[in-house]
Design a protein around this motif. Structure first.
Motif: not given
Length: 483
Positions: A190-197
């Motif tokens: 997920y590296a570089g994603a704006q948001c992880v939930t």
């Protein structure tokens, strides 16, 4: 809230949710297991497809891509997506079956869940087809959701890499935010994603905590900062169930949001609702804190529903108007849905109505008598306009929101609904209560809706009145004292 013209792409593990609902009245003589008498079956999009369905119900344009099998479940899923108006970007594989979850439900509770699935990364030709679909949909989208259920679509492959990195790179090049609903503790993809939930369990796994570890607030903020730095994430929105949410972003103090829950019926699919609503708001242009607050409100509505049921735009807007101050105040469609859930549990419905302008002991006595007559109490409340027509221009003393809030605070009241007509006849027709209650100053023949209720097998109850209790008399006394 209005999402007209907003478009979101969902990529991930699609599923078909299959429900079998019935009643249990005995234990099998063959084995110590309950016997469920089947009453109803239905299917719905699940996993990433449920995220897409949530977005569609909020009024967005939605595209969905993932892997499905060439089987009956895959065909059912395709029909469900078409019915929701979702752009079908699924890649159909001959090498795997469509993931299918079958839930057996009785008395409002899950008895058993049966999972049919294949867990493996896409084959090279499937991965290429998925990338083609993603690049086709991406330019027109305001946000991308990666919905990872660990079934394979978003897993990394030693030879071919994975989908997450190229999707995140392509989206960032176009200035499109990527939001991830994660699975497991390996977040490198997920590296570089704006948001992880993540939820609390997923957060703990990603932080390498031992099972049962419960970090305090300061430790949680430190751990969130490390995760963001380790994987180049701009934000983490931690969903904490009944404790609400926490938004962690670089250079900003954490934002803690209190949960907005009516009544928890089923938490299935609540995470899908959160990320769908968050993505919808971000794609619309709202800032992240406001988007998280709206997503929190949507989650409060979602957990009050049975199964992986989406939240409609009307339900979200109503909940936002209520601002969680009165979670027992329902609109018409939301109340009908809640009534169906209660009836699925074989719970009886009691209905009464009135202006309830200034609460007094007579009102309390009426509510207590209603509570003793069934399992759930619905109170129809005259709107301000209705009260003025019935009582005159000086009434009500308190507005409809205040009256509804006070009613909802009374023990035993499960739902309050406003009606604008002079009588509650149409509301009674919709609610179809098992017991209709009015005061003993009426006769059964003069109670509005009595004939209707008795016609379908319900009953009418006349409640005892408390002598000397009247809102009209209270208003007169206050006027006399003021004079």
């Amino acid at each position: 809230m209005d999402f007209t013209g907003v478009r979101v792409l969902v990529v991930g593990d699609v599923m078909l949710d299959h429900y079998i609902a019935g009643q249990v009245r005995r234990i099998s003589p063959e084995a110590p297991v309950p016997v469920a008498c089947v009453r109803k079956r239905w299917t719905a999009p699940g996993g990433a497809a449920n995220v897409a369905r949530n977005l569609a119900r909020l009024g967005l344009q939605v595209a969905l891509t993932g892997l499905a099998g060439r089987d009956e479940a895959g065909e059912s899923l395709r029909r469900e997506l078409a019915a929701e108006g979702i752009d079908d970007g699924l890649v159909y594989s001959a090498a795997r079956s469509t993931t299918r979850k079958t839930r057996i439900i009785a008395q409002g509770q899950q008895l058993l869940r049966l999972d049919e699935e294949v867990i493996a990364p896409p084959r090279p030709e499937e991965s290429a087809a998925l990338r083609g679909k993603i690049l086709e949909f991406l330019p027109a989208c305001g946000a991308v959701v990666l919905s990872d259920y660990g079934k394979g679509v978003l897993l990394d492959d030693a030879e071919n890499g994975g989908l997450c990195a190229p999707v995140i790179t392509a989206a960032r090049e176009r200035g499109i935010p990527v939001l991830v609903d994660p699975k497991g503790g390996q977040w490198r993809r997920y590296a570089g994603a704006q948001c992880v939930t993540p939820n609390s369990v997923e957060f703990a796994l990603a932080c390498g905590l031992e099972s049962g570890d419960a970090p305090d607030q300061r430790e949680r903020e430190t751990l969130a900062g490390r995760l963001r730095e380790s994987y180049g994430l701009e934000r983490i929105l931690l969903t904490r169930g009944a404790k609400g949410m926490a938004l962690f972003a670089g250079g900003e103090p954490p934002c803690y949001i209190r949960a907005a829950v009516r009544e928890v019926a089923d938490v299935s699919g609540a995470g899908d609702t959160v990320i769908a609503t968050l993505a919808a708001c971000v794609a619309k242009g709202l800032d992240w804190k406001e988007s998280a607050r709206v997503a929190n409100t949507a989650a409060g509505v979602a957990v009050g529903k049975m199964g992986t049921a989406p939240v409609s735009l009307a339900e979200l807007n109503q909940a936002l108007r209520e601002n969680a101050d009165n979670p027992k105040l329902y609109g018409g469609s939301a109340l009908l849905e809640k009534l169906e859930e209660w009836r699925c549990r074989n719970e009886s419905i009691v209905f009464t109505n009135g202006c309830f302008d200034l609460l007094h002991p007579g009102h309390i006595s009426l509510i207590r008598q209603c509570v003793a007559l069934g399992d759930r109490l619905v109170v129809g409340l005259n709107s301000d306009a209705s009260v003025r027509r019935l009582k005159g221009p000086g009434r009500p003393v308190q507005n409809e929101q205040s009256r509804a809030l006070l009613l909802a605070a009374l023990q035993g009241v499960d739902a309050v609904i406003l009606f604008d007509e002079d009588t509650p006849l149409e509301l009674i027709r919709q609610v179809r209560p098992d017991v209709l209650v009015k005061g003993s100053d009426y006769t059964v023949e003069t109670v509005v809706g009595a004939d209707l209720v008795r016609e379908y097998g319900g009953r009418v109850h006349l409640a005892h009145l408390v002598d000397g209790c009247s809102t009209t008399n209270l208003v007169r006394r206050m006027g006399a004292e003021k004079a």
